[in-house]
Design an enzyme around this catalytic site. Structure first.
Site, PDB file in Angstrom:
ATOM      1  CD  GLU A 284      -3.262  -0.319   2.109  1.00 13.27           C
ATOM      2  OE1 GLU A 284      -2.927   0.366   3.092  1.00 13.27           O
ATOM      3  OE2 GLU A 284      -4.395  -0.813   1.980  1.00 13.27           O
ATOM      4  CG  HIS A 305       9.251 -29.302  -0.268  1.00 10.80           C
ATOM      5  ND1 HIS A 305       9.909 -30.474  -0.566  1.00 10.80           N
ATOM      6  CD2 HIS A 305       9.962 -28.721   0.733  1.00 10.80           C
ATOM      7  CE1 HIS A 305      10.958 -30.609   0.234  1.00 10.80           C
ATOM      8  NE2 HIS A 305      11.000 -29.551   1.036  1.00 10.80           N
ATOM      9  CE  LYS A 419     -12.282   1.112   1.709  1.00 10.47           C
ATOM     10  NZ  LYS A 419     -11.713   2.050   2.667  1.00 10.47           N
TER      11      LYS A 419
END
Ligand code: PA5
Length: 442
Positions: A284, A305, A419
């Protein structure tokens, strides 16, 4: 104190990678110290380990003691910077199996950090028949995920205990003056804690945002803040041997040299959530204006792995920042087996940490040979003081690094885009035009 080893960057960077950035680092340091750079009004975290509100700190401890005495579970409602730090510290200092393991105090459940119906139902199921409290955390007080979730847990508490007792079990951490949560908390008479104006979500773990849940887990806040204060002192000293300067310069130089991904490597399962906190902090802070390293993380040796293959031989896009803790908290010796059917007796009598150390050393060399620069961040024993140092180290280096990159490390305008669309599609008043436009596209 956090130490940095950049010897494995040799060959990947020009010789002057650090000195060439000295002037910009000194400028960035001044901007952070004085709050005079981009986003300077959000640098309240820089001196927080020294200047924090002692009265509130005492109230946090008192509230945590009450929660520990009257609650079998604590539901922490928050998203992004309003939950990642608390989770990171609880898991790193206690365990990723904290709820299965702790001997006293409440189980801690993190809710409101998404919109999964099933996750919500599960948390309700886990707490509804137990004594529980809620810490709702939202700086803006208007974020949809925690707001909806809080409405639900508030209702549950009131149904279970009645309004008066429920009121005593709700702790609201929010802005000192504004926002829907602040209004609600004042009306209902909840105990409130403050997210300081000058501290953004992702830098807020050492405010009440992180500290109340952390204290509820029985973690020593004084030692945590003490460690952060030590780091603040040490890292404020200018110079090319400052580990935060080196970390910020190294990532900036690697980015300039074509690397686009930084992988934070931990060797402890309990470090996983800390890496999530780190990803938000750097993602951010730097991912804007079409720039920024993409922060990723792995847990070794487990991910050797899975992701190990790509890191060794995939596109050469990344470098690794490895966080190493001084010593394990416990010890385990590999037993002798008289039959030695698995052929492992050559390790008998050796501590498991010896095997881990060799895995770490071998991986480092393999990845460097494979074209992945590695830098190592060394911390002492995994305790409150060290974790306080580590938090401050990453925050401070992030501020420096953002300024080196030439962005405002303290805003997050991109988070608003989803948003606004969500509000429009939900039919929130005021978003009618946008809704029509989006529906037409969908
Ligand atoms: O770092 C940030 O600012 C964000 O991640 C916020 O913490 C997140 O969006 C939650 O915001 P709020 O605390 O206002 O609910």
């Amino acid at each position: 104190m956090i130490r940095i080893d950049t010897s494995n960057l040799k060959g990947f960077l020009p010789q002057d990678w650090l000195s060439a950035r000295a002037e910009k680092l000194a400028q960035a340091r001044t901007w952070l110290k004085e709050g005079t750079g981009a986003g300077g009004t959000f640098t309240g975290w820089v001196h927080l380990p020294r200047d924090y509100d002692r009265e509130e700190f005492a109230r946090i401890k008192k509230a945590a003691a009450k929660i520990r005495s009257d609650s079998q579970a604590l539901v922490v409602v928050g998203i992004g910077g309003s939950y990642l730090g608390a989770r990171a510290v609880v898991e790193l200092l206690r365990s990723s199996n904290y709820n299965l393991k702790h001997e006293d105090g409440p189980d801690i459940f993190f809710a409101g950090n998404g919109l999964s119906t099933d996750a919500l139902l599960e948390t309700i199921e886990l707490v509804k028949d137990r004594d529980f409290s809620v810490n709702v955390i939202s700086k803006s007080g208007t974020t949809t995920e925690p707001a909806v979730t809080f409405r639900i847990f508030k209702g549950l508490l009131e149904e279970k205990y009645g309004k008066e007792e429920a009121r005593k079990r709700i702790y609201a951490t929010t802005d000192a003056h504004k926002g829907a949560l602040k209004g609600l908390a004042d009306r209902e008479g909840y105990e409130t804690f403050v997210v300081p104006d000058a501290v953004g979500g992702r830098y807020s773990v050492l405010t009440a945002v992180g500290l109340l849940p952390i204290a509820a887990a029985g973690i020593d806040l004084d030692a945590l803040m003490g460690g952060a204060a030590e780091a603040m002192e040490a890292l404020s000293v200018p110079g090319l041997d400052n580990p935060a300067w080196q970390y910020a310069a190294a990532r900036n130089a690697l980015y300039d040299g074509g690397k686009s991904i930084e992988i934070l490597v931990g060797y402890e399962p309990s470090f996983r959530s800390f890496a999530e906190w780190w990803k938000q902090l750097y993602g951010e802070s730097e991912g804007k204006d079409g720039k920024g390293l993409f922060p990723a993380s792995v847990e070794f040796t487990a991910d050797l792995h899975s992701m190990g293959q790509y890191i060794q031989q995939g596109e050469r896009l990344m470098f690794e920042s490895v966080v190493r803790f001084g010593s394990s908290l416990g010890s385990f010796t590999i037993p002798e087996d008289p039959e030695d059917a698995d052929g492992l007796n050559f390790l008998a009598g050796k501590p498991l940490s010896f095997v881990a150390e060799q895995a770490m050393r071998g991986t480092l060399l393999a990845h460097v040979d494979g074209g992945v620069p590695n830098l190592i961040l060394e911390a002492d024993r995994r305790d409150e003081r060290t974790v306080g140092q580590l938090i401050y180290f990453f925050e401070y280096a992030c501020g420096l690094s953002g300024y080196l990159l030439g962005v405002d490390p303290f805003d997050q305008p991109g988070v608003e885009a989803y948003k606004k669309n969500m509000y429009a599609l939900l039919g929130k008043p005021g978003y009618e035009d946008r809704r029509a436009e989006l529906e037409a596209r969908l």
